[in-house]
Design an enzyme around this catalytic site. Structure first.
Site, PDB file in Angstrom:
ATOM      1  N   THR A  41       3.177  35.275   3.560  1.00 22.16           N
ATOM      2  CA  THR A  41       4.550  35.187   3.034  1.00 22.16           C
ATOM      3  C   THR A  41       5.554  35.140   4.186  1.00 22.16           C
ATOM      4  O   THR A  41       6.453  34.290   4.210  1.00 22.16           O
ATOM      5  CB  THR A  41       4.851  36.388   2.110  1.00 22.16           C
ATOM      6  OG1 THR A  41       3.721  36.630   1.276  1.00 22.16           O
ATOM      7  CG2 THR A  41       6.056  36.123   1.242  1.00 22.16           C
ATOM      8  N   GLU A 117       4.003  46.367  12.672  1.00 20.11           N
ATOM      9  CA  GLU A 117       4.987  46.144  11.603  1.00 20.11           C
ATOM     10  C   GLU A 117       5.811  47.408  11.391  1.00 20.11           C
ATOM     11  O   GLU A 117       7.043  47.349  11.287  1.00 20.11           O
ATOM     12  CB  GLU A 117       4.270  45.785  10.299  1.00 20.11           C
ATOM     13  CG  GLU A 117       3.652  44.399  10.309  1.00 20.11           C
ATOM     14  CD  GLU A 117       2.865  44.064   9.060  1.00 20.11           C
ATOM     15  OE1 GLU A 117       2.647  42.870   8.819  1.00 20.11           O
ATOM     16  OE2 GLU A 117       2.443  44.987   8.328  1.00 20.11           O
TER      17      GLU A 117
HETATM   18  O1  LIG Z   1      -1.123  43.278   7.839  1.00 22.38           O
HETATM   19  C1  LIG Z   1      -0.571  42.472   7.107  1.00 22.38           C
HETATM   20  C2  LIG Z   1       0.774  42.640   6.560  1.00 22.38           C
HETATM   21  O2  LIG Z   1       1.090  43.945   6.220  1.00 22.38           O
HETATM   22  C3  LIG Z   1       1.175  41.644   5.480  1.00 22.38           C
HETATM   23  O3  LIG Z   1       2.566  41.675   5.426  1.00 22.38           O
HETATM   24  C4  LIG Z   1       0.658  41.978   4.108  1.00 22.38           C
HETATM   25  O4  LIG Z   1      -0.743  42.088   4.166  1.00 22.38           O
HETATM   26  C5  LIG Z   1       1.051  40.896   3.083  1.00 22.38           C
HETATM   27  O5  LIG Z   1       0.453  39.700   3.428  1.00 22.38           O
HETATM   28  P1  LIG Z   1       0.619  38.364   2.595  1.00 22.38           P
HETATM   29  O6  LIG Z   1       2.047  37.962   2.697  1.00 22.38           O
HETATM   30  O7  LIG Z   1      -0.315  37.393   3.262  1.00 22.38           O
HETATM   31  O8  LIG Z   1       0.218  38.658   1.199  1.00 22.38           O
END
Ligand SMILES: O=C[C@H](O)[C@H](O)[C@H](O)COP(=O)(O)O
Length: 245
Positions: A41, A117
């Site tokens: 995302t 993060e």
């Molecule tokens: O370690 C990964 C992060 O926290 C991502 O922001 C989270 O896993 C969401 O990922 P996605 O946008 O691919 O669903």
């Protein structure tokens, strides 16, 4: 003659992620120091920021990446980058999440980037979370999916057992995250391992759970982001919804 009713457009999960991401980028202003999140995302948001820089609609952005993969993406797109040493206070961070509860608490880190993060997003004046509606949950850890914890590699099995013991009543099972292709331990950008915790029932009070996990020597950080998001943008079948704290 009967006029056919147009069938509703069914958007894919990735299209919804992109809609949420583009909406978040509307909050970006020239001159900002920006936390650049990680995941599928956040990737859309970074692409959009780069596009707006290219066409001159945004200027003088400094990005602080939250992972090596985001660093690579931003470099490849020509986004100027810096770090927390040079910019300890950020104007805004934009990132995805794995779970979002009604109080805007999050689970993050299923992509492995939770530590950087959390460092970057905790240093941001505003933190916009971008998700498609599949990420909304009634309480964290209740989906049967992983709640990640970053730990030091030293005696990781010991730390795994300790984590399970903390949540024995919630039927917690921990699993070392491995690389699918090799079955070797997954190693984070910081050289650590990840234990994914799975709960059979509610893990209880989130703040208490967070404190208990962080008190364990061997734990570096966990993927619960409590009371950090200032805005959540959700894209779903019925449209885009922006909720502010
Ligand atoms: O370690 C990964 C992060 O926290 C991502 O922001 C989270 O896993 C969401 O990922 P996605 O946008 O691919 O669903």
């Amino acid at each position: 003659m009967v006029t056919p009713t147009p069938s509703p457009v069914i958007l894919s999960q990735d299209e919804l992620k992109k809609i949420a991401a583009y909406k978040a980028v509307e909050f970006v202003e020239s001159g900002m120091v920006l936390g650049l999140g990680t995941g599928s995302t956040a990737k859309h948001a970074i692409d959009r920021i780069a596009e707006l820089l290219r066409i001159g609609k945004l200027k003088n952005i400094v990005g602080i990446p939250t992972s090596s993969i985001t660093h690579e993406q931003a470099v490849s797109l020509g986004i100027p980058l810096s770090d927390l040493n040079a910019h300890p206070i950020l104007d805004l961070a934009i990132d995805g999440a794995d779970e979002v509860d009604p109080q805007m608490n999050l689970v993050k880190g299923r992509g492995g980037s939770l530590l950087r993060e959390k460092m970057v997003e905790a240093a941001s004046k505003k933190f916009i979370v971008i998700v498609d509606e599949s990420k909304l949950v009634s309480h964290l850890g209740g989906t049967g999916l992983a709640m990640p914890v970053e730990i030091v590699p030293f005696c990781w099995e010991f730390t795994l057992r300790r984590l399970e013991m903390l949540f024995i009543e919630a039927g917690c099972v921990g699993k070392l995250r491995v690389v699918r292709e090799s079955s070797e331990p997954y190693v984070t950008d910081n050289g650590n391992y990840i234990i994914d915790l799975y709960f059979k029932s509610d893990m209880g009070d989130l703040k208490e759970a967070s404190d208990a996990i962080l008190r364990l020597a061997g734990v570096v950080e966990h993927g619960m982001f409590l009371d950090m998001a200032t805005t959540v943008i959700v894209a779903g079948k019925l449209g885009v919804f922006v909720t502010n704290k």
